[in-house]
Enzyme design. Structure first.
Site, PDB file in Angstrom:
ATOM      1  N   LYS A 269       0.852  -1.203   0.000  1.00 55.80           N
ATOM      2  CA  LYS A 269       0.000   0.000   0.000  1.00 55.80           C
ATOM      3  C   LYS A 269       0.887   1.252   0.000  1.00 55.80           C
ATOM      4  O   LYS A 269       1.953   1.264   0.628  1.00 55.80           O
ATOM      5  CB  LYS A 269      -0.899  -0.038   1.240  1.00 55.80           C
ATOM      6  CG  LYS A 269      -1.992   1.022   1.252  1.00 55.80           C
ATOM      7  CD  LYS A 269      -2.891   0.835   2.480  1.00 55.80           C
ATOM      8  CE  LYS A 269      -4.011   1.866   2.538  1.00 55.80           C
ATOM      9  NZ  LYS A 269      -4.895   1.665   3.702  1.00 55.80           N
TER      10      LYS A 269
ATOM     11  N   SER B 170      -9.749   1.540   2.625  1.00 53.62           N
ATOM     12  CA  SER B 170      -8.904   2.341   1.776  1.00 53.62           C
ATOM     13  C   SER B 170      -7.839   1.536   1.018  1.00 53.62           C
ATOM     14  O   SER B 170      -7.269   2.041   0.048  1.00 53.62           O
ATOM     15  CB  SER B 170      -8.207   3.410   2.618  1.00 53.62           C
ATOM     16  OG  SER B 170      -7.406   2.820   3.608  1.00 53.62           O
TER      17      SER B 170
ATOM     18  N   SER C 198      -9.953  -0.844   6.822  1.00 51.73           N
ATOM     19  CA  SER C 198      -9.367  -0.706   5.477  1.00 51.73           C
ATOM     20  C   SER C 198      -8.623  -1.908   4.916  1.00 51.73           C
ATOM     21  O   SER C 198      -8.294  -1.917   3.736  1.00 51.73           O
ATOM     22  CB  SER C 198      -8.434   0.494   5.442  1.00 51.73           C
ATOM     23  OG  SER C 198      -9.186   1.655   5.285  1.00 51.73           O
TER      24      SER C 198
HETATM   25  N1  GLN Z   1     -13.424   3.502   5.969  1.00 51.15           N
HETATM   26  C1  GLN Z   1     -12.857   3.936   7.208  1.00 51.15           C
HETATM   27  C2  GLN Z   1     -12.593   5.423   7.173  1.00 51.15           C
HETATM   28  O1  GLN Z   1     -12.805   6.011   6.157  1.00 51.15           O
HETATM   29  C3  GLN Z   1     -11.610   3.160   7.543  1.00 51.15           C
HETATM   30  C4  GLN Z   1     -10.378   3.712   6.972  1.00 51.15           C
HETATM   31  C5  GLN Z   1      -9.158   2.908   7.337  1.00 51.15           C
HETATM   32  O2  GLN Z   1      -9.233   1.855   7.961  1.00 51.15           O
HETATM   33  N2  GLN Z   1      -8.019   3.449   6.985  1.00 51.15           N
HETATM   34  O3  GLN Z   1     -12.188   5.986   8.160  1.00 51.15           O
END
Ligand code: GLN
Length: 476
Positions: free
Chosen positions: A79, A154, A178
């Site tokens: 990532k 994400s 994410s």
């Molecule tokens: N979808 C969640 C957010 O937007 C989780 C994001 C993440 O785990 N980085 O905060």
């Protein structure tokens, strides 16, 4: 030998290397070929590295010398918020578009020592804020099962490269889901380890009390192998915990008890097919001989609100370092304040700015007690509730997400709709507990569904045990 990428796992690759069926270079080339034909459309990699073949040759030397580790020659995708020395790490943001990492993240250092190969860096929501990869400054990543749908986020790019056979395995980061959510949208396994078990050194911070790096893989065994390789105490991250907090207790003779928080799941907003799959999963688990116990998780309804306050507060402070002075983009204004405003205004996307504003607001004098402190109090209560429940059960089962992969553009105009996608995943981050998403069949439209198992701190071993059984025998 034609390499059957679809059915490869880490162990299988390792055995093929040892037997000499194919080399690390052959395998890397097979992935590069797939990337060449698929990535343009799916937009999962932001960059494919130019030294993949050299890395593979070094791995082959190690294999030939009989010094292969289980991860030697294994092709990883990383990532874009995890630092690899000398490589760009942009967190899919314009503000860091040309930022080159000056050191290796601890996880990267460990993987390099093991001889793993890095194919490239993967697309994501900017600074990991989002659940669809639509917040990337470099375009959305498409779901390989249906190109009109999101891959989740994400870590959307990391999931798609594995699902699309453009890498064997990948690393993502999970602050509120994410790793697990994109894994579930793409029919894969995604692990969010216990807070502090995997070093965050070299991971760009979003919510420092919530973030963990985790693997996205095709099987639970692959996730286990990677977790075993990368976890452990790190002097560069004071929140890491010692290995002996992960009891490797033999679970063979223990009948695991699975807790089902039905009241929490049975809600408006949970897709019918996801709920049916959840019920079928419970039935399957019973059939497999596990004991199932209904549990009630009071206060859990507040998790999402608490998460969005704490995460925004932490993210707003973490992102203050991106001011155009030390890293990345710099815009010249008439004075320093104007420099900041122009750099951050142009360099950061809408969702990131929204969260910085939210976070700054909940931390501001006069609101601190009403929001941030209150959220922290409720976070403690939620953790207590979970600690109590784990006296009665070994694992908690929930769906990973309330819906399968949604259409590109469907939720991006309405942040609250997007935030609701995280309802089942955020509690593991708030409590620091490990959680895993495992594939659990498909919807009628052939979209993958994922089920989530949560265990108490340091009990990844339980998650691996149940996931291996579930992925073999679960709902098809
Ligand atoms: N979808 C969640 C957010 O937007 C989780 C994001 C993440 O785990 N980085 O905060």
């Amino acid at each position: 030998m034609i390499i059957d990428l679809k059915n490869l796992t880490i162990k299988k690759v390792h055995e093929h290397f040892i037997k000499g069926d194919f080399t690390a270079l052959d395998l890397a080339r097979a992935y590069l070929k797939n990337i060449e034909s698929k990535n343009k459309d799916l937009n999962a990699y932001l960059e494919v590295f130019d030294d993949v073949e050299e890395q593979a040759k070094i791995a082959d030397d190690k294999i030939k010398a009989g010094k292969a580790d289980i991860l030697t020659g294994i092709p990883f995708a990383i990532k874009d918020n995890i630092l690899i020395e000398g490589r760009i790490a942009s967190s899919a943001s314009k503000i860091l578009e040309n930022y080159h990492a000056t050191y290796d993240a601890t996880v990267i250092k460990k993987l390099k020592e093991a001889g793993a190969i890095f194919l490239g860096r993967t697309n994501m929501d900017e600074f990991a804020m989002g659940g669809s990869t639509e917040n990337s400054a470099f375009g959305v990543t498409k779901n390989p099962y249906d190109h009109t749908r999101v891959a989740g986020g994400s870590s959307g790019g990391s999931a798609v490269v594995v699902a699309g056979d453009m890498a064997l395995v990948a690393l993502g980061s999970d602050t509120g889901g994410s790793v697990r959510q994109p894994a579930s949208f793409c029919g894969l396994v995604g692990l969010k380890p216990t807070y502090g078990s995997v070093s965050r050194y070299g991971l760009m911070a979003m919510g420092s009390s919530l973030d963990q790096i985790g693997p996205i893989t095709k099987t639970a065994e692959d996730a286990e192998i990677i977790f075993n390789e990368v976890h452990g105490k790190d002097i560069n991250d004071s929140t890491t915990i010692f290995e002996n907090t992960h009891p490797k207790k033999d679970l063979k003779n223990k009948k695991l008890i699975i807790g089902i928080p039905k009241n929490f799941i049975n809600k408006d907003g949970v897709d019918k097919e996801v709920f049916t799959n959840f019920e079928a999963s419970i039935a399957k688990i019973k059939l497999l001989g596990y004991e199932v116990k209904e549990i009630s998780l009071s206060d859990i309804d507040y998790s999402l609100a608490v998460y969005y306050i704490i995460m925004s507060a932490e993210a707003s402070t973490n992102l203050s370092r991106f001011d155009g002075v030390k890293y990345g983009l710099h815009k010249d204004g008439k004075n320093l304040l104007e420099d900041y405003l122009m750099t951050r205004g142009e360099g950061l996307g809408k969702e990131v700015r929204r969260r910085i504003l939210l976070g700054t607001y909940v931390l501001s004098s006069g609101y601190y007690d009403a929001y941030y402190n209150k959220a922290n109090d409720i976070r403690k209560t939620i953790k207590k509730t979970f600690d109590n429940v784990f006296r009665e059960v070994d694992v908690i089962l929930t769906p990973t997400t309330p819906t399968p992969a949604f259409k590109i553009g469907e939720k991006s105009k309405d942040p609250l709709q997007m935030y609701l996608e995280d309802v089942f995943t955020v509690t593991a981050n708030l409590t620091g507990m490990p959680a895993i998403s495992v594939p659990s069949g498909f919807t009628n439209d052939k979209l993958p569904i994922g089920m989530q198992f949560i265990a108490s701190h340091g009990r990844e071993n339980i998650l691996f045990e149940i996931s291996k059984v579930f992925e073999k025998n679960g709902v098809k």
